[in-house]
Design an enzyme around this catalytic site. Structure first.
Site, PDB file in Angstrom:
ATOM      1  N   VAL A  40      45.786  31.779  37.003  1.00 39.57           N
ATOM      2  CA  VAL A  40      46.889  32.402  37.732  1.00 39.57           C
ATOM      3  C   VAL A  40      46.614  33.900  37.782  1.00 39.57           C
ATOM      4  O   VAL A  40      46.189  34.487  36.776  1.00 39.57           O
ATOM      5  CB  VAL A  40      48.241  32.124  37.033  1.00 39.57           C
ATOM      6  CG1 VAL A  40      49.380  32.874  37.730  1.00 39.57           C
ATOM      7  CG2 VAL A  40      48.533  30.627  36.996  1.00 39.57           C
ATOM      8  N   CYS A  41      46.818  34.504  38.948  1.00 42.81           N
ATOM      9  CA  CYS A  41      46.696  35.958  39.092  1.00 42.81           C
ATOM     10  C   CYS A  41      45.268  36.380  38.691  1.00 42.81           C
ATOM     11  O   CYS A  41      44.310  35.690  39.049  1.00 42.81           O
ATOM     12  CB  CYS A  41      47.782  36.603  38.235  1.00 42.81           C
ATOM     13  SG  CYS A  41      48.223  38.299  38.654  1.00 42.81           S
ATOM     14  N   THR A  42      45.110  37.454  37.967  1.00 42.51           N
ATOM     15  CA  THR A  42      43.760  37.906  37.629  1.00 42.51           C
ATOM     16  C   THR A  42      43.134  37.108  36.486  1.00 42.51           C
ATOM     17  O   THR A  42      42.043  37.462  36.020  1.00 42.51           O
ATOM     18  CB  THR A  42      43.753  39.402  37.309  1.00 42.51           C
ATOM     19  OG1 THR A  42      44.770  39.685  36.359  1.00 42.51           O
ATOM     20  CG2 THR A  42      43.998  40.222  38.576  1.00 42.51           C
TER      21      THR A  42
ATOM     22  N   THR B 160      43.343  35.082  43.718  1.00 46.87           N
ATOM     23  CA  THR B 160      43.764  35.910  42.588  1.00 46.87           C
ATOM     24  C   THR B 160      44.845  36.857  43.116  1.00 46.87           C
ATOM     25  O   THR B 160      45.253  36.739  44.289  1.00 46.87           O
ATOM     26  CB  THR B 160      42.550  36.681  42.006  1.00 46.87           C
ATOM     27  OG1 THR B 160      42.958  37.414  40.847  1.00 46.87           O
ATOM     28  CG2 THR B 160      41.945  37.657  43.008  1.00 46.87           C
TER      29      THR B 160
END
Lengths: 237, 237
Positions: free
Chosen positions: A107-109, A127
């Site tokens: 999830v995300c970075t 990302t």
């Protein structure tokens, strides 16, 4: 769609780490920890308190050396991703788990951590929008989709997209019916008060402010990706 | 819309408690902890680890007796709401803070805690859809809206609605521009994979299963509301 027998007990684990963005973990936890016939493990190197970027204190329940082989490994992001992506102990844990996990879910970075662990080579991935251009350094093809499924690697975009991705993962693991029940329990019928949730939708003014705020960490991420990329490619081969 | 001078430092606090639903707290934390010129306090009776309904471990950073007068008090819900609504120490803390807070913000069945604290009398309010019919016992008029603003009392519906409400609250406190920046940072451009996030949208089958699962706690909530309501009305007068 249901690929896993309901009677198979699923072991689902999520990393937490210092300076993470807590929502990358806690959003998906809400759905993933409620998947029928499963156990959720909150994982870190040790069981000391971890503080997120804004000071929220979370406690791991399972140290890496205690972790079973997981069926699903959740990898959140946040500014602390930079340190984690340089930490061979964490990368080795992720790589080792990824070999036999049904899904690795960033999830995300968290995607950049998976990149440093060598998992992104030749994959489609997403990302946080501020970091999307870092993905090719790890051999990935970036996607603008909010959630991307590429074989056993699933990635979600920034922060709250982890909620969407976790419901998709619930459907992959246990079928649409289970995911729909989770969605209703979570009352996930969102009504964002503004239409400012993506770079394409935000005003130029809002976009330039938020981008400027992320500029330093974005530059760091490019620099470290350039350092880690070669090793990540070696690991992928 | 902006009611609070930007130079006024805001003190924002959120309750955590055993058997809470962590997302009621962690979703809003993501936005509220990032409001410019503010401090966020994670509050409980003491500073021991708190486990949510699914075992996530959170640690308070501020005990009630250490808390300053807050400008915003976040009250999450979850099954543990039943014990909290019977705990005079917690209710006294909420009542005392509510007297001078700019906003009390309940998410999910946190509304029932506020009800037991005597804050709901004569108010419009919402809560998790399984508990919406409990609100009148506390003198409130239930609303089907996802987020309800009634003077200094703001309530959000089930679980993930706390994210919508927290962005609305950010706009009330610091103006629309700040809320839009937060929304973009959080990439809150939701794409739920199914259309099953509310009782009106879920299939009959999904609805009856999730409702049946909540039946026991719902009955408990009615029973305890009947016990607490008279006291809550006295407190409100």
């Amino acid at each position: 769609m249901q690929t896993i027998p309901a009677e198979k007990h699923l072991k689902i684990g999520g990393l937490i780490f210092p300076n993470m963005d807590q929502c990358d973990f806690t959003g998906p936890f809400e759905a993933l920890s409620r998947i029928p016939n499963s156990t959720f493990y909150t994982l870190w190197k040790d069981k000391e308190v971890v503080r997120d970027m804004r000071g929220m204190q979370l406690v791991p329940d399972t140290a890496f050396h205690e972790a079973p082989q997981l069926d699903v490994l959740l990898v959140p992001g946040g500014y602390g991703q930079e340190e984690v992506a340089a930490d061979e102990e964490v990368l080795a844990f992720i790589r080792d788990q990824a070999k036999r996990a049904l899904y690795v879910y960033s999830v995300c970075t968290g995607a950049l951590i998976c990149g440093a662990a060598g998992l992104l080579h030749g994959r489609y991935a997403t990302t946080h929008w501020t970091a999307i251009d870092v993905l090719p350094l790890y051999g990935a093809t970036p996607s603008d989709d909010r959630v991307v499924i590429d074989g056993n690697y699933v990635s979600a975009g920034g922060v709250t997209s982890g909620i969407d991705g976790s419901l998709i993962l619930a459907a992959l693991l246990r079928g649409d019916q289970v995911a729909k029940e989770l969605q209703l329990y979570m009352a996930y019928d969102p009504e964002p008060p503004f239409d400012s949730g993506s770079p394409a939708k935000a005003s130029d003014n809002v976009l330039s402010i938020v981008r400027a705020r992320a500029q330093q960490i974005t530059e760091q991420r490019f620099a470290s990706a350039r350092r880690y990329a070669e090793r990540a490619m070696d690991l992928a081969n």
